[in-house]
Design a protein around this motif. Structure first.
Motif, PDB file in Angstrom:
ATOM      1  N   SER A 327     -21.346 -39.378 -22.233  1.00 48.84           N
ATOM      2  CA  SER A 327     -22.694 -39.965 -22.220  1.00 48.84           C
ATOM      3  C   SER A 327     -23.148 -40.308 -23.637  1.00 48.84           C
ATOM      4  O   SER A 327     -23.747 -41.372 -23.884  1.00 48.84           O
ATOM      5  CB  SER A 327     -23.682 -38.982 -21.586  1.00 48.84           C
ATOM      6  OG  SER A 327     -23.336 -38.737 -20.248  1.00 48.84           O
ATOM      7  N   ILE A 328     -22.891 -39.408 -24.614  1.00 52.99           N
ATOM      8  CA  ILE A 328     -23.265 -39.661 -26.013  1.00 52.99           C
ATOM      9  C   ILE A 328     -22.505 -40.882 -26.549  1.00 52.99           C
ATOM     10  O   ILE A 328     -23.054 -41.748 -27.253  1.00 52.99           O
ATOM     11  CB  ILE A 328     -23.000 -38.423 -26.869  1.00 52.99           C
ATOM     12  CG1 ILE A 328     -23.925 -37.262 -26.426  1.00 52.99           C
ATOM     13  CG2 ILE A 328     -23.206 -38.724 -28.344  1.00 52.99           C
ATOM     14  CD1 ILE A 328     -23.598 -35.939 -27.097  1.00 52.99           C
ATOM     15  N   TYR A 343     -30.156 -37.132 -27.470  1.00 56.21           N
ATOM     16  CA  TYR A 343     -29.148 -36.589 -26.552  1.00 56.21           C
ATOM     17  C   TYR A 343     -28.376 -35.457 -27.205  1.00 56.21           C
ATOM     18  O   TYR A 343     -28.130 -34.412 -26.603  1.00 56.21           O
ATOM     19  CB  TYR A 343     -28.204 -37.711 -26.111  1.00 56.21           C
ATOM     20  CG  TYR A 343     -27.479 -37.425 -24.815  1.00 56.21           C
ATOM     21  CD1 TYR A 343     -27.743 -38.158 -23.673  1.00 56.21           C
ATOM     22  CD2 TYR A 343     -26.498 -36.432 -24.743  1.00 56.21           C
ATOM     23  CE1 TYR A 343     -27.072 -37.912 -22.493  1.00 56.21           C
ATOM     24  CE2 TYR A 343     -25.829 -36.162 -23.564  1.00 56.21           C
ATOM     25  CZ  TYR A 343     -26.121 -36.898 -22.439  1.00 56.21           C
ATOM     26  OH  TYR A 343     -25.460 -36.638 -21.270  1.00 56.21           O
ATOM     27  N   LEU A 378     -30.872 -35.387 -20.092  1.00 58.41           N
ATOM     28  CA  LEU A 378     -29.873 -36.013 -20.953  1.00 58.41           C
ATOM     29  C   LEU A 378     -29.241 -37.224 -20.268  1.00 58.41           C
ATOM     30  O   LEU A 378     -29.098 -38.297 -20.878  1.00 58.41           O
ATOM     31  CB  LEU A 378     -28.793 -34.996 -21.323  1.00 58.41           C
ATOM     32  CG  LEU A 378     -29.208 -33.877 -22.288  1.00 58.41           C
ATOM     33  CD1 LEU A 378     -28.080 -32.862 -22.427  1.00 58.41           C
ATOM     34  CD2 LEU A 378     -29.555 -34.450 -23.656  1.00 58.41           C
ATOM     35  N   ARG A 382     -29.360 -41.813 -20.572  1.00 61.56           N
ATOM     36  CA  ARG A 382     -28.200 -42.716 -20.575  1.00 61.56           C
ATOM     37  C   ARG A 382     -28.259 -43.737 -19.453  1.00 61.56           C
ATOM     38  O   ARG A 382     -28.007 -44.919 -19.655  1.00 61.56           O
ATOM     39  CB  ARG A 382     -26.918 -41.891 -20.486  1.00 61.56           C
ATOM     40  CG  ARG A 382     -25.654 -42.716 -20.456  1.00 61.56           C
ATOM     41  CD  ARG A 382     -24.470 -41.813 -20.270  1.00 61.56           C
ATOM     42  NE  ARG A 382     -23.239 -42.582 -20.145  1.00 61.56           N
ATOM     43  CZ  ARG A 382     -22.081 -42.101 -19.736  1.00 61.56           C
ATOM     44  NH1 ARG A 382     -21.997 -40.824 -19.414  1.00 61.56           N
ATOM     45  NH2 ARG A 382     -21.003 -42.866 -19.669  1.00 61.56           N
TER      46      ARG A 382
END
Length: 502
Positions: A327-328, A343, A378, A382
């Motif tokens: 996701s990051i 995040y 988080l 995204r």
């Protein structure tokens, strides 16, 4: 003139005359003046002891002068007349005359009466009614009388008595104890009867032990006035002794033989308690060993299952980290630096919480919800989907524990395989409710969905199923069930049921 008397009695029974030569009836009539006044001074009196008839003869009277006399037979006590005054019409035959060497004489007949009674034979002159001869026969009752008892302790006195029977040894009648107590070491018991020289077939005895026949009636083993009993086990005895001539009269005597120490009731009780205790101890030991082995096996199984859970848990953490890093990476690729930093900050906090709870097997529902909320925030940065977490007020989230990271893979699955492709149109609903003693956690998304019998995508669901199998083996009383089904109008619904949880 005299009345002759012949008593047919077995030769060995002559010894009874040593016990009772004269009947008490003789003494009574001897002092009865009215009886003696009517009869001559010389009266023949005899006793007998068996069932044979007494035969009467009248000496000096033959056929030529028999009409001058009459005879009568009466019973005593009482005055019952068996034969009223009767003429003499029977005489001895030639055979008896030849055998006896006596002249022919009148035969008055043979008579008998019951034991304890007596017959009186009177002869009178017909002309004057004067009684000129009288003879009496008494049928006496005889019963053995025990005068002394010898045991192994005074057996030497018994031997002296055998050698010198004239020694005074008799005890007065009734002087002996009604019950003789004999020790277990005693091997001889001799009952001495009143004076008499008996043939062994004259005496019979029976032995009862504890109320049952131990030795049935049998003849004595010795030609003497003793009954010698040997080889008897401990118990309560009654010895019965009788004369074979009058078996209806029985003398009884009780004696108790004490048991040896290992035959006593106390020993039996103690031995029973000891055996029961020993068996109980053996049974307890077997049960203890079996239970210990079972416990050890359960511990081994529990340890094995726990190790399996830890292995799965170890796989879940990298799986979560992989998803988070993915996701990051996506945010960085979009040049969303601010989102990536936010995040990373939330991800760092999530990692700290994960490390904090890593040593635990369970955590409170409140802490699990906080972790889920952090994770969803988080992922929301995204993918932009919407989510909601609802908890039934009937559930105390602070006191209710659940296995660590059990809900996390289900929520991840809803994100990655459900709403990720929908972006802002995606929606996830987490509902935690209570039904009786069960807690039901439902994770619903509006993605494309898949059936429960299909191969579900994602490693998280597979690890969750494996983990549930191990958890249910460890806590079979509180099984956890996972159900996957389509959501209406679209999407997937994951239902986790915690049975008997409250």
């Amino acid at each position: 003139m005299a009345i002759g008397l012949i008593l047919a009695i077995r030769k060995e029974n002559n010894s009874f005359w040593e016990i009772r030569e004269k009947s008490k009836h003789f003494h009574t009539l001897e002092h009865d003046a009215s009886f003696r006044r009517l009869r001559p001074a010389q009266i023949l009196a005899r006793t007998t002891f068996d069932t044979a008839h007494a035969q009467f003869f009248l000496q000096g009277v033959g056929p030529q002068n028999a009409h001058l006399f009459q005879f009568r037979v009466t019973e005593y006590p009482g005055s019952r007349v068996l034969v009223p005054w009767h003429s003499l019409n029977q005489f001895t035959d030639s055979t008896l005359i030849h055998q006896s060497g006596l002249p022919r004489m009148a035969y008055l007949g043979g008579y008998r009466t019951s034991l304890g009674s007596m017959l009186i034979m009177d002869v009178r002159k017909t002309a004057t009614d004067q009684i000129v001869a009288t003879s009496m026969v008494a049928w006496e009752s005889i019963k053995p009388v025990i005068t002394n008892i010898y045991t192994s302790e005074n057996f030497d006195k018994f031997l002296q008595k055998l050698q010198s029977p004239w020694l005074p040894d008799n005890q007065p009648v009734g002087a002996m104890s009604p019950v003789l107590n004999v020790s277990s070491t005693n091997t001889n018991l001799v009952f001495l009867l009143e004076n008499g020289h008996f043939h062994k077939e004259q005496i019979q005895y029976e032995l009862l032990r504890n109320g049952s026949v131990y030795t049935p009636w049998q003849y004595n083993e010795y030609d003497n006035n003793i009954v010698w009993i040997k080889n008897y086990p401990p118990g309560h005895y009654v010895v019965k002794i009788r004369y074979s001539a009058q078996p209806q009269h029985i003398a009884k005597y009780r004696f108790d033989v004490a048991p040896v120490w290992h035959q006593t009731n106390l020993f039996r009780i103690l031995a029973g308690i000891f055996v029961a205790a020993l068996l109980g101890a053996c049974l307890f030991l077997l049960l203890y060993i079996g239970q210990r082995r079972k416990t050890q096996q359960e511990e081994v199984n529990k340890t094995r299952l726990q190790l399996g859970l830890k292995a799965i848990h170890a796989q879940l953490n990298p799986h979560f980290v992989f998803n988070a890093l993915s996701s990051i990476q996506g945010l960085i690729n979009k040049q969303d630096i601010q989102g990536a930093n936010s995040y990373l900050s939330d991800f760092a906090r999530l990692m700290r919480e994960s490390l904090k709870y890593s040593h635990q097997d369970e955590l409170s529902l409140h802490e699990e919800i906080q972790t889920l909320d952090t994770y969803l925030k988080l992922e929301q940065l995204r993918f932009g989907f919407q989510y909601k977490i609802t908890v039934d007020p009937a559930i105390n989230v602070y006191e209710t524990d659940i296995p660590l990271l059990l809900l996390q893979p289900l929520v991840e699955n809803a994100v990655k395989h459900g709403v990720a492709s929908l972006q802002e149109k995606g929606y996830i609903d987490i509902d935690i409710s209570r039904s009786d003693n069960a807690m039901i956690v439902t994770v619903t998304d509006n993605g494309k969905g898949f059936a429960d019998d299909q191969v579900t995508p994602g490693l998280g669901l597979k690890l969750t199923r494996d983990r549930l199998d191990l958890l249910n083996k460890l806590r079979s009383e509180c099984p956890i069930a996972l159900t996957i089904r389509h959501s209406s109008p679209a999407g997937t619904q994951l239902i986790l049921t915690f049975n008997h949880w409250f």
